[in-house]
Design an enzyme around this catalytic site. Structure first.
Site, PDB file in Angstrom:
ATOM      1  CB  CYS A  14      -1.182  -0.428   0.986  1.00  0.00           C
ATOM      2  SG  CYS A  14      -2.349   0.643   0.545  1.00  0.00           S
ATOM      3  CG  HIS A  38      -2.839  -3.342   4.134  1.00  0.00           C
ATOM      4  ND1 HIS A  38      -2.170  -3.449   4.824  1.00  0.00           N
ATOM      5  CD2 HIS A  38      -3.754  -2.640   3.608  1.00  0.00           C
ATOM      6  CE1 HIS A  38      -1.637  -1.758   4.196  1.00  0.00           C
ATOM      7  NE2 HIS A  38      -2.544  -1.342   3.355  1.00  0.00           N
TER       8      HIS A  38
HETATM    9  N1  GLN Z   1      -1.690   6.512   2.847  1.00  0.00           N
HETATM   10  C1  GLN Z   1      -2.206   5.547   1.388  1.00  0.00           C
HETATM   11  C2  GLN Z   1      -3.771   5.762   1.551  1.00  0.00           C
HETATM   12  O1  GLN Z   1      -4.809   6.245   1.386  1.00  0.00           O
HETATM   13  C3  GLN Z   1      -1.727   3.954   1.982  1.00  0.00           C
HETATM   14  C4  GLN Z   1      -3.123   3.504   2.667  1.00  0.00           C
HETATM   15  C5  GLN Z   1      -2.266   2.112   3.329  1.00  0.00           C
HETATM   16  O2  GLN Z   1      -1.417   2.021   3.268  1.00  0.00           O
HETATM   17  N2  GLN Z   1      -3.085   1.151   3.373  1.00  0.00           N
HETATM   18  O3  GLN Z   1      -3.689   5.771   0.199  1.00  0.00           O
END
Ligand code: GLN
Length: 301
Positions: free
Chosen positions: A93, A252
């Site tokens: 992510c 995740h």
């Molecule tokens: N801040 C980034 C987004 O919202 C990554 C989020 C994350 O790592 N789950 O896309």
């Protein structure tokens, strides 16, 4: 045999238990009698990429990404060289987004990325949240990526272009995902065969929660092809990316305990870079394989 796993910014990028990926890699090393050495590195810490085998960068909020980006940019040259030399990298992510050109937040701020991968991310109004199943993209799995983009053209923040083209000649044919060639290729790469799920598991499962929509430029291959969920941007059916030994994904969960075949691919690539051709088979990971298959059934029910 030893594999050194570096967890980069564990204090900042560790959303949704992403550190579980480190635990999974270390466990899958120990089950094989391989020493899985975990080191942690954060802001300002010295880090020589030549001495590590797998670099892990987890997910984080926009705020954390902007806090660490200057520290990350200072490491760009060495990291780029290490990637071209075969360093295995897993970015989840936010950690995935930071490998690209930039991440544009919902407020319009552009957080610069490393620019190592030809991709970019633009935050949308709605967050993309939920369970994900992606079929492995044969062009990016179990063999050196063909480099032939499975995602033709480039998507953009307006979502134009970027449609997945599958079928002969595009290096991306859904038909072969469920076939044995995918498993055979993965088996060839890991050498551990069915014992590690490669050859049996032809999907990736996980959980996504991101506002960023990521678009892959020419020459990049999505790691998976969305069957359930949003993936990179909710438009072109791509999920994640593979470039050389770099793997980016929105999954995740944490990702690797439920996807033992990907964990073993990372380990196999790390060993191969050190001249060890075959990853010893793990004695018995039927539990992990059954957990993966149960999650697929549950997500699809
Ligand atoms: N801040 C980034 C987004 O919202 C990554 C989020 C994350 O790592 N789950 O896309």
């Amino acid at each position: 045999m030893k594999i050194t796993i570096c967890h980069l910014y564990p204090d900042l990028l560790d959303l949704y238990g992403d550190r579980g990926n480190i635990l999974a890699l270390a466990a899958r090393c120990s089950w094989r009698g391989i020493e899985g050495l975990v080191q942690r590195s954060s802001l300002g810490d010295p880090l020589d990429f030549r001495h590590i085998d797998i670099l892990f960068i987890g997910g984080g909020s926009d705020r954390e990404q902007s806090i660490l980006v200057n520290d990350l940019k200072r490491r760009e040259t060495e990291l780029r060289e290490a990637i071209e030399e075969g360093l295995v990298v897993l970015g989840i992510c936010g950690g995935y987004q930071l490998l690209g050109q930039y991440y544009q937040t919902g407020g319009g701020d552009k957080i610069p990325g490393l620019g190592i991968l030809n991709l970019w991310t633009v935050a949308g109004r709605e967050r993309l949240i939920g369970n994900v199943i992606a079929d492995l993209n044969p062009a990016a799995w179990g063999q050196e990526p063909t480099g032939e983009a499975a995602v033709r053209g480039t998507g953009n923040s307006e979502g134009r272009g970027g449609g997945l083209q599958t079928g002969p000649g595009t290096g991306c044919s859904l038909g072969s995902v469920a076939g044995t060639d995918n498993g055979a290729a993965a088996k060839a790469e890991t050498g551990s065969g069915a014992a590690s799920g490669s050859g049996i598991l032809t999907t990736l499962v996980g959980f996504e929660n991101h506002s960023g929509r990521t678009y892959l430029g020419e020459g990049l291959l999505p790691l998976g092809l969305i069957r359930h969920g949003y993936g990179n941007n909710g438009q072109d059916q791509g999920e994640g990316v593979r470039y050389r030994n770099v793997f980016g994904t929105y999954l995740h969960g944490p990702l690797l305990p439920k996807n033992p075949h990907l964990a073993d691919l990372l380990l196999a690539l790390a060993l191969r870079r050190r001249g060890v051709a075959v990853l010893p088979a793990v004695l018995d990971d039927r539990l992990e394989i059954r957990a993966h298959q149960a999650v697929v059934r549950r997500f699809l029910s």
